[in-house]
Each structure stands twice: as structure tokens, then as C-alpha cells.
Design an enzyme around this catalytic site. Structure first.
Site, PDB file in Angstrom:
ATOM      1  NE  ARG A  27      15.997   6.546 -91.339  1.00  0.00           N
ATOM      2  CZ  ARG A  27      16.477   6.934 -90.196  1.00  0.00           C
ATOM      3  NH1 ARG A  27      16.715   6.315 -89.119  1.00  0.00           N
ATOM      4  NH2 ARG A  27      16.334   8.129 -90.075  1.00  0.00           N
ATOM      5  CG  ASN A 100      15.458  11.629 -92.432  1.00  0.00           C
ATOM      6  OD1 ASN A 100      14.380  11.803 -92.105  1.00  0.00           O
ATOM      7  ND2 ASN A 100      16.323  11.157 -91.543  1.00  0.00           N
TER       8      ASN A 100
END
Ligand code: AGP
Length: 612
Positions: A27, A100
Site C-alpha cells: 500500500r 490513510n
């Protein structure tokens, strides 16, 4: 797209968090950090680069605790650095958070915090405002402080927070970014994604949008946006960890092919601004005035491999919309041919990784000759980005598979946006044409979805033709540019000898190679060139070659001259490359799969070529 992990248990949060972060490195991998409440204070440790760098600075056993949060970063705002890495703390580090997502109104909040509370910011990130917001609202109840903070924020976020005064809990919240809670016995997890916790738990709660979670070692409590507790069914995970990183896809490449609608949407919509009812393109604040644009007598687009192929489409778009001559060059050749470059040159470098040495060196060459450097890059803070005057990011997210897919389609979107911006600013396109193309671009994510929904058709074609040893790609105009990309995808992951050529060139030699063993993938998506393309197909069919035709829905003439036809949704000729490349990516993928190739890590190749 970053990865966050939080652990609450009896002890040793550090190792669990590090394990989890390693599983989320797909990610984002440009910096990492961890925060632990120790002896009434929160100790934050973070480091630029991959997680191994962080491990080097957290080795001592004393640096551990029963509770902690961690982060692996994919930079969007603020280049990769120790100070921009997460976790971020408030003024006295009594609060620490990992995040995030993107806080759209972070600038406003930042100015307000500085003006009203004299907050001193340490980093360039949008995320740091969250830590300070929670800090100013904190009065001993972390849940309440988090709820108050999110009321001020616009954007997407998955946040995990800890407080020095409540060292036994984590509070997390999500909006438009993924979050899962892992259910343990005497311990619990929070994370961006399931891979992070699969080593320890198999039962998870999938956290819904606008929900807040409070974790202690014995309890997970979920609240909805009204503050009411929510009962959630347990989701049992049967995947193995490796599969989970790929979110259930067999390979990163096919996962990334399926991420294109999202990447295209993100890359496009973030740049559209409503100015007094008129939609305008905002190049992320890159100022290019009418005088600047009229001052360029030449645009160079320079890149390597797939990025170079995106440049070929960029040339067509900029020449058509801004009426400036564009040269596209492979970077490894550009710098050795003493190119004619001066201060009237706009040099556009395209690179997914931003670290490709040939492209970097070409950029430096152009810079030394006085050109203005604009780069289109996927990795924030990479060398190409840092050495450019302006950088226009693709929002594809991390691209792990060596064969580039979503970076290509998002690069195309950037090319169209730059061309539209230059054409409109210079007045070389009408408002009608501008709106026409803009609407065509906005319709692309859905049309790509429609192509992905027919994946099985492509898989069937691959099953039928994967034994072919010579596969040609032909097209005219924009299709010839896309055929180069289709051929490259096939070559690099299936190792089949493949060749792409402008269809009009066939009769000047290459057609000599055509025989019944040949397979030709013929792209005929340009309406004004369709008939010409059909006759080119007839030429190769006459030599016995098998034909897979690719055309827009409704253009069925091609069926008469092809063995198989795949249709893409109707769209304007200018934007077909974003659609026509997808079946070619899928074809390459399924042919390589039929041939048992190592799809994500093909032989002899690297994701970022940092040598000459
Ligand atoms: C494409 O699938 C390859 N990985 C390769 O050709 C790549 O496009 C090229 O090396 C350029 O990489 P960059 O975009 O990171 O600069």
C-alpha cells in the site's frame, strides 16, 4: 494509499505492528513509523524508506508497550522524509495518530490552528492537522476528541489515535478509506486491510463508513455517526496472507488492472474545479500562463517503456488541442543526440517510479539547456519529481507488478488534462470542444468497468491463442500508439515474440512475416480511419494470419475480416486509448497465465530501472 496498524494487548505491541506493516507494504513503502505510550508519554519513532530502516531504530526491548499504532506511507502531500512520516503527534506528543487518506481542507484547518492556538507544524503533510485537532479537543476522553476533530475535516480518512493519558486504548475512525478490526483473545487489532492481522487472527469486523471504533485488549466497540453502539457480524477470513495482500486477486497485475477505474477517476476529478459554474482544469497549482504557453515553440515528451507509449498519446493530444509541435523521444536516445532544446522548450518527463535513470538523465540534459521541466510521475517525492520545475502526479496508487498498467492509463489522463489546460488557456480549443472532451474523460471509469466485466471473453481468447509464437499488433493513428503498449505488455510477461507496427507500414516490408502461424491483434477504434484499417486487416488475412479485431460497439464491419472481435464502449476517438489498452492488458495477462509465467516478477526485468 498508506497502511495503518494498531494493536492493544497484554504486551509486545511492537512486533505485531511491524509484522502488520510489512504485510501492508504493497500500500506504500516510502517511509514508516510507530508510536507507543511508555511511562505516561508517547514515544514516536519513524524513518524514511522501507520498514527495515524503521526496525533499525526500534531494536531496544525497552521500547515496547501493550498498545501501539504504526504506519507505512505512500506520500501524497509532502515528500518522503523522516519528519513527514507518520505517526504525527500534537504539540506535546500527548496524542499520536496514523492516517490513510487525504484531508481536503487541511490548509484551512492548518491556518486556523496556527491563528487560534499558535500551533507549530513540524511536517508538510495534511495529516498533521488531525493530531493537533484531537489535541485541542482532548480533555481526558479520546473518543470524544476524535469525534469533535472529524467534524472539522473533509476528505477521506482511516485514522487510529492513542493518548498518553489513556494508554490502554486505541480510537479509530473511517470515512472513504478502508478499516478492519481484528478480534483476538485478550488482544485486538485495527488495520487498513486484512493482510496486516492474518498472522494473529481470522475473525474481523469490517468497519463501515463514518463509524468510530474503540479498542481495548478485551473489547471492540463500534459506534455509528450518531454515537450509538453498533452490532457487527464477525467476518471469518479464509484467505492466506499472500492472497490477502492481493485482495483476493491471484496477481498484483490483475489487481492493478482492476484498479484502473478508481485511478482514472482520482487522477481526473481531483483536478476539476468549479469556478463560477464553469468547470476548469487545475494542474495542482502549476502556473502556466497564456504567455508561457505561447512562448513555447516546442514540447518534448521523454520517457521509457510504457511511459514513453503514454507520451505518444500525449503528443497527439497536445498538438491537437494546444497547436504546439511535440517531439516524443525515448530517454536513452534523447540525451545522446544533442537535442535542440532551449528556454523556449517545455520538457515533459513521464515516469511511474520517478527513478528511471535514463529519464532522469534526459531531464537533467534538458534542464542544462534551459528548458522548463514538467514531470508526470506516480511516486511522490521521487527523484524525477524533485528535480522538476513542476510535477503533475498520477493518482494510481502504488504499482507493484513490474508490468505497468494503471500507471499508463492515469498517465494518459494527465496528458489529456495538460493538453486541455494548454488549449483552453491559449484559446486554441473552443469551450464546446473542451466540454465535449471533458465529458468523454469523465465517462471513462464506468466504460473501463464495462470492459473489465467482459474479462472472461479475453481469457477465452488467450486460451485459444496462447500457443502462438509470433503475435503482431497493428493500428492507425492513436491505435498504432496503443498497439506498441499492447505488444510490450505481451512481450514482458509471456516472453512471446511480438511486434507492433502502424498498419499503413505493413506493406512496406513487415507483411512478409505474415503466415498462417501469425496472430494479428488489429485495433480499429478510430472512426475516421476505420475503413482504412479494415482493408489493412484484409491484407494480413489474405496471408493466412488469424485476426483478433478490436473496435467500438456497433462498428461490426470488422467481423467480416476477423476471426474474433472484442468491442469497447462507444466514445470519442481522442480518448479510445484509455479503453482499448485494457483488453490488451488482460490478453497479455491471460496468455502469460496460460503459459505459466511469473506474471508479477517477469524474468530479466525490474520495476524501476535505475541503471543506464
Ligand atoms: C512497463 O511495463 C515496464 N515496467 C517498463 O517498460 C517501464 O514502463 C519503464 O521502465 C519506465 O518506468 P518508469 O515509468 O518507472 O520510468
Amino acid at each position: 494509499m498508506c497502511g495503518i496498524v494498531g494493536f492493544v494487548g497484554e504486551s509486545h505491541a511492537k512486533e505485531k505492528i511491524i509484522d502488520g506493516l510489512k504485510r501492508l507494504e504493497y500500500r506504500g513503502y516510502d517511509s514508516a513509523g510507530i508510536a507507543l505510550p511508555i511511562n505516561g508519554k508517547i514515544e514516536i519513532r519513524k524513518h524514511v524508506g522501507e520498514i527495515a530502516n524503521l526496525e533499525k531504530i526500534i531494536g531496544e526491548p525497552e521500547y515496547d508497550a501493550p498498545v501501539g499504532i504504526g504506519h507505512t506511507r505512500w506520500a501524497t502531500h509532502g515528500a518522503p522524509s523522516d519528519v513527514n512520516a507518520h505517526p504525527h503527534g500534537n504539540q506535546d506528543n500527548s496524542i499520536a495518530i496514523v492516517h490513510n487518506g487525504i484531508i481536503e481542507n487541511y490548509q484551512e484547518i492548518r491556518e486556523w490552528l496556527i491563528r487560534e492556538f499558535g500551533v507549530e507544524f513540524k511536517s508538510e503533510t495534511h495529516t498533521e492537522v488531525i493530531a493537533h485537532l484531537i489535541g485541542i479537543y482532548y480533555d481526558g476522553d479520546l473518543l470524544q476528541a476524535v469525534n469533535k476533530a472529524v467534524e472539522e475535516m473533509r476528505g477521506a480518512y482511516a485514522i487510529a489515535a492513542i493518548a498518553a493519558d489513556e494508554p490502554d486504548k486505541i480510537v479509530a475512525v473511517r470515512k472513504d478509506a478502508p478499516l478492519v478490526a481484528g478480534i483476538g483473545k485478550g488482544f485486538n487489532f485495527i488495520a487498513s486491510d486484512i493482510p496486516a492481522l492474518l498472522k494473529y487472527v481470522r475473525e474481523v469486523y469490517l468497519i463501515e463508513n463514518n463509524e468510530t471504533v474503540v479498542l481495548t485488549k478485551d473489547k471492540i466497540t463500534i459506534y455509528n455517526d450518531k454515537g450509538e453502539t453498533v452490532k457487527r457480524d464477525v467476518f471469518h477470513v479464509s484467505w492466506d496472507a499472500d492472497a490477502a495482500e492481493k485482495e483476493g486477486y491471484e496477481h498484483f497485475m490483475i489487481k492493478e488492472i482492476h484498479e484502473q477505474p478508481k485511478g482514472i477517476g482520482e487522477t481526473l476529478l481531483r483536478r476539476l474545479k468549479d469556478e463560477g459554474g464553469i468547470e476548469t482544469v487545475n494542474l495542482d497549482g502549476i502556473s502556466m500562463t497564456k504567455e508561457d504557453i505561447e512562448g513555447y515553440d516546442k514540447v518534448y515528451i521523454v520517457a521509457c517503456g510504457t511511459a514513453y507509449h503514454a507520451g505518444l498519446i500525449g503528443k497527439m493530444a497536445i498538438e491537437k488541442m494546444a497547436k504546439i509541435p511535440v517531439d516524443v523521444d525515448v530517454a536513452s536516445a534523447f540525451r545522446y543526440r544533442d537535442p535542440f532544446v532551449n528556454e523556449k522548450t517545455l520538457f515533459i518527463a513521464i515516469s511511474q517510479s520517478g527513478e528511471t535513470l535514463d529519464t532522469l538523465a534526459a531531464l537533467r540534459e534538458a534542464k542544462s539547456k534551459g528548458a522548463r521541466i514538467l514531470s508526470v510521475v506516480n511516486v511522490v517525492g521521487s527523484s524525477v519529481a524533485r528535480e522538476s520545475d513542476d510535477v503533475f502526479y498520477t493518482w494510481a496508487g502504488p504499482e507493484i507488478a513490474v508490468a505497468s498498467t494503471k500507471a499508463y492509463t492515469t498517465q494518459l489522463i494527465c496528458m489529456y488534462l495538460i493538453a486541455l489546460y494548454m488549449g483552453r488557456t491559449k484559446g486554441t480549443i473552443t469551450d464546446e470542444y473542451y466540454t465535449f472532451i471533458m465529458n468523454e474523460l469523465k465517462a471513462l471509469p464506468e466504460k473501463v468497468e464495462a470492459i473489465l466485466a467482459q474479462e472472461d471473453k479475453i481469457a477465452a481468447l488467450a486460451a485459444k491463442f496462447h500457443h502462438k509464437e509470433h503475435i503482431f499488433f497493428i493500428g492507425r493513428g492513436l491505435d498504432s500508439c496503443v498497439s506498441y503498449e499492447g505488444s510490450l505488455k505481451l512481450k514482458e510477461i509471456s516472453y512471446i515474440h511480438s511486434f507492433a507496427i502502424a498498419a499503413g507500414e505493413l506493406k512496406h516490408g513487415t507483411i512478409a512475416l505474415m503466415d498462417p502461424d501469425s496472430l494479428v491483434v488489429a485495433l480499429a477504434t478510430q472512426d475516421f480511419l476505420y475503413e482504412k484499417m479494415v482493408s489493412n486487416i484484409v491484407e494480413v488475412q489474405a496471408r493466412g494470419a488469424r485476426i483478433i479485431g478490436l473496435a467500438k460497439e456497433g462498428k461490426t464491419e470488422i467481423e467480416k475480416v476477423s476471426d474474433e472481435v472484442f468491442y469497447i464502449p462507444q466514445c470519442a476517438d481522442e480518448v479510445t486509448p484509455v479503453l482499448s489498452v485494457v483488453p490488451l492488458q488482460l490478453f497479455a495477462y491471460y496468455v502469460a497465465k496460460e503459459r505459466g509465467c511469473n506474471i508479477d516478477k517477469p524474468k530479466n526485468l525490474a520495476k524501476s530501472v535505475t541503471v543506464e
